[in-house]
Design an enzyme around this catalytic site. Structure first.
Site, PDB file in Angstrom:
ATOM      1  N   ASP A 168       3.779   1.212   1.695  1.00  0.00           N
ATOM      2  CA  ASP A 168       2.537   0.362   2.069  1.00  0.00           C
ATOM      3  C   ASP A 168       3.239  -0.798   2.625  1.00  0.00           C
ATOM      4  OD1 ASP A 168       0.357  -1.033   2.968  1.00  0.00           O
ATOM      5  OD2 ASP A 168      -0.730  -0.651   1.327  1.00  0.00           O
TER       6      ASP A 168
HETATM    7  C1  BGC Z   1      -2.643  -1.851   3.753  1.00  0.00           C
HETATM    8  C2  BGC Z   1      -2.413  -0.603   4.557  1.00  0.00           C
HETATM    9  C3  BGC Z   1      -2.436  -0.704   5.864  1.00  0.00           C
HETATM   10  C4  BGC Z   1      -1.223  -1.480   6.176  1.00  0.00           C
HETATM   11  C5  BGC Z   1      -0.874  -1.681   7.494  1.00  0.00           C
HETATM   12  C6  BGC Z   1      -1.752  -2.797   4.033  1.00  0.00           C
HETATM   13  O1  BGC Z   1      -1.844  -4.302   3.939  1.00  0.00           O
HETATM   14  O2  BGC Z   1      -2.542  -1.971   2.429  1.00  0.00           O
HETATM   15  O3  BGC Z   1      -3.539   0.176   4.111  1.00  0.00           O
HETATM   16  O4  BGC Z   1      -2.235   0.501   6.499  1.00  0.00           O
HETATM   17  O5  BGC Z   1      -1.555  -2.881   5.714  1.00  0.00           O
HETATM   18  O6  BGC Z   1      -1.970  -2.657   8.097  1.00  0.00           O
END
Ligand code: BGC
Length: 770
Positions: free
Chosen positions: A266
């Site tokens: 993530d």
């Molecule tokens: C989130 C993810 C997301 C990523 C990219 C993170 O803060 O937890 O779900 O895909 O950001 O935007």
């Protein structure tokens, strides 16, 4: 500076003849890559191109990130973008007059409430088409985490409290999106069940609970859909970070489940950079100078083996060769948003749940006059906040939806709200100035429109009141401010109910929410309750279709609605948010002088309820605490189940039931198949969902036969004492039910010999963290 250094290293080491990437020469390309190129490929789009959380400034503006290209080897850069309710990219581009809006589809929880995997597949197809036509390669969705506690801020991005329902929905979504030749990223693997301190919280869970609940959802989805990628979660699992977890990513995901795709972190998740790659996590997102340097150093000094590095590089290349960018697809940048809006509307209509309908309050007669209360009616909520948000062109609010369905609306009430909402918009604009886009913004405060209530009870025939809730990534919900109705909301319901009931008129509450709210204390004041979740950009139209009876509701709860928060099985092991503190995902880590891992529910969370999550707990241990059971949902007609058969096959059973529409309007029903297993050695819930199916639209008097496959394997429970799946011998009751509390018919089957399937003993708690 570092960028220049990388480029010069790449050029200096380039031989004259280098292979160009193709589907068939990945090993050759890996062999031709320099260490610097390999590291560049694995650390994702770099900080320079990166403009805040999940918001890149190169490639497709507003996408979440990229994988770096290496032109020397014919490796294109590919683009990754959120998220679960539709593609999230910027709606505008500098120097371009066009708009790039995407469809804001209903939230995942609503889609699960449809219990219709075919429908979810269609939503996926439409969403994936926007991914393709806007030039994105991988959609960072779906999310499949379990609803462990109603206060989790990201529940709306997830499907259900049940692993089978969650996993089946996620698989349908992956298959739908990927049918366009673009990828998905099944996330957040695993146990992203709270936002508070999400970057450092340690989920402490037994292996049985992991395997039966929190990983089962992912196992089902992976096996049924083989997503191109998966995304690890931000939290730790029994002391090891999910992003650095070899048990999770290599032993379980790849070796045991047979996952063939690539894994990514993530955004900013994980701490030990070489440890991430060593665990089998192929991409560190997004890239940064420090991560590039940390990985390169580990490669150079041997802390990261060439084998581990090359395995990840090969998997990323395997991903790249499948993408539209690699294949040279030229996106139209003009997907058919009109057609997708229709998909959005139909999907929402099927996931809306009728919870209460005293004396056939609904459907409401469109030839009668309706009064519309509640600020959310005039500022309808299509979806949640954070990376799960979508830049959509519009949201149909309930007022417009009701009007276009043909309702005559009380003009006095409307003009009161229109003027109030205008004032509130000005107040909110001041407060919201400079607010972080991924957190929720100030919205209009609820109001009791004293001046118009009595007159409207006189002149209108029915009252609709909408209560709204919006939340999302970065914060869990506040028990008082989000889960309970506010004083103002209670007062509004009370005043409107008194006025309308005194005239013998009905009151309908519409819940436009991303997660359940407490209902026990106020539901008697409403004649009908419609749970429409956050139904996407066509919301007002979808809700109006159900209120008017144009569409017969067929949504069923994908979680249990309990009477009180304190009845929830995880209530004692979930953070209590206190409204006057600025708590979010990282707040606690920043406090000076704090040691990691010392505060319960913040640094670590004990999953003491074990496998007893949702209905598994309520139906086994606390039936009285159920307000509406898992699987519950009313219809404007009624159905009967009969002629249940359980026919043994090679690897399981085919369960079939005849469903008949007994009422006078057409409708769809859901057949839920639960199993009650014998417990000789292992303690088990009284029932578990093992299959489900939605009927087609049945005309009055019409019947259909619904068949559901149940695998033998799915009846086993996890026996930690010898690390195996155990199918105990004895009698198993197969139940066809309309919800978890209401069996309609059942049959017994007998397992004559105990069966065990041994698996690796994984996720032992790290003694350092106990
Ligand atoms: C989130 C993810 C997301 C990523 C990219 C993170 O803060 O937890 O779900 O895909 O950001 O935007």
């Amino acid at each position: 500076m570092i960028q220049t250094l990388i480029l010069s290293t790449v050029i200096a080491s380039s031989p004259m003849q280098v292979p160009k990437l193709s589907e068939n020469n990945i090993p050759e390309v890996v062999a031709a890559m320099t260490d610097e190129e390999k590291v560049l490929l694995l650390i994702g789009g770099r900080a320079k191109t990166y403009n805040g959380i999940g918001n890149t400034a190169v490639g497709v503006p507003g996408a979440a990130g990229t994988v770096n290209g290496i032109p020397r080897l014919g490796i294109p850069s590919i683009c990754l973008a959120d998220g679960p309710a539709g593609l999230r990219i910027s709606e505008r581009r500098e120097g371009d007059d066009r708009t790039f809006y995407c469809t804001g589809f209903p939230i995942a929880t609503l889609l699960a409430s449809s219990w219709n995997t075919e429908l979810v597949g269609k939503v996926g197809e439409a969403m994936g088409n926007e991914v393709l036509e806007y030039g994105v390669d991988v959609l960072l969705a779906p999310g499949a985490n379990i609803h462990r506690n109603p206060l989790c801020g990201r529940n709306f991005e997830y499907y259900s409290e049940d692993p089978l329902l969650s996993g089946s929905m996620a698989a349908a979504m992956v298959n739908g999106v990927e049918s366009n030749g673009v990828g998905t990223s099944l996330k957040h693997f695993a146990l992203n069940n709270q936002e508070l301190n999400r970057l450092a919280n340690d989920a402490r869970v037994s292996q049985r609970t992991l395997r039966e609940i929190y990983l089962k959802n992912f196992e089902i989805a992976v096996k049924a859909s083989q997503p191109w990628t998966m995304m690890t979660s931000y939290n730790y699992i029994n002391g090891v970070h999910a992003a650095e977890n070899t048990d999770l990513l290599t032993r379980l995901l790849r070796e045991e489940w047979g996952f063939e795709g690539a894994v990514m972190t993530d955004w900013g998740g994980g701490y030990d950079v070489p440890g991430i790659i060593r665990a089998g996590n192929d991409m560190i997102q997004p890239g940064s100078d420090s991560r590039y340097v940390a990985l390169l150093e580990a490669v150079k000094d041997g802390r990261l083996s060439k084998e581990a590095l090359d395995a990840c590089v090969a998997r990323v290349l395997n991903l790249i060769v499948k993408t539209p960018s690699f294949k040279g697809y030229v996106p139209s940048e003009a997907p058919d948003l009109k057609a997708h809006a229709e998909v959005c509307k139909l999907a929402a209509e099927e996931g809306i749940i009728l919870l209460k309908n005293n004396k056939n309050t609904l459907p409401a007669d469109i030839s009668r006059r309706a009064a519309l209360f509640g600020t959310a009616s005039y500022d309808f909520i299509a979806g949640g906040t954070g990376s799960g948000d979508v830049h959509k062109a519009y949201v149909v609010n309930l007022l417009d939806g009701l009007r276009s369905a043909g309702f005559e609306m009380d003009a006095n009430v409307i003009s009161f709200y229109e003027s109030y909402m205008k004032d509130e918009a000005e107040r909110c604009a001041v407060i919201n100035k400079g607010h972080q886009w991924f957190l929720d913004a100030e919205r209009a405060l609820e109001i009791v429109p004293e001046a118009v209530i009595d007159a409207s009870a006189e002149s209108s025939d029915i009252a609709f009141i909408t209560f709204g809730r919006i939340f999302g990534e970065g914060k869990d919900r506040d028990l008082n401010a989000s889960y309970l109705l506010s004083e103002r909301e209670r007062a509004l319901l009370h005043e409107v109910s008194e006025a309308f009931h005194s005239k013998g008129k009905k009151v309908v509450v519409i819940l436009n929410v991303g997660g359940l709210v407490e209902m026990e204390s106020w539901r008697d004041e409403a004649d009908a309750i419609l749970l429409c979740w956050q139904p996407g950009q066509e919301g007002g139209h979808s809700v109006a279709s159900v209120l008017s009876g144009k569409v017969n509701p067929s949504g069923h709860l994908p979680m249990t609605a309990s009477r009180r928060y304190s009845d929830e099985p995880s209530a004692e092991n979930f953070p209590r948010i206190v409204a006057d503190k600025p708590v979010n995902y990282s707040y606690y880590r920043r406090l000076p002088g704090r040691k990691l891992y010392d505060v319960k529910d913040i640094d670590f969370t004990n999953y003491e309820e074990g496998i007893y999550v949702g209905y598994r707990f309520f139906c086994t241990k606390a039936k009285k605490a159920i307000l509406y059971p898992f699987g519950y949902g009313l219809s404007y007609t009624s159905f009967s189940f009969s002629n249940m058969k359980v026919i043994p096959g090679e690897n399981g059973w085919t369960v079939s039931v005849d469903v008949r529409n007994k009422g006078s309007v057409a409708g769809k029903d859901v057949v839920q198949i639960y199993v009650k297993a014998p417990h000789r050695k292992l303690d088990k819930p009284v029932l578990e969902l093992k299959g489900f199916a939605k009927t087609p639209l049945l005309a009055p008097g019409e019947s259909c036969t619904v068949s559901v496959e149940i695998s033998r394997e799915s009846l086993a429970s996890f026996d930690e004492s010898n690390s195996s799946w155990l199918l105990e011998k004895g009698k198993y009751k197969i139940i066809a039910a309309s919800d978890a509390l209401h069996p309609e018919c059942s049959r017994g089957i007998r397992i004559r010999e105990e069966e065990t399937r041994r698996v690796e003993n994984l996720f032992a708690a790290d003694p350092l963290f106990l």
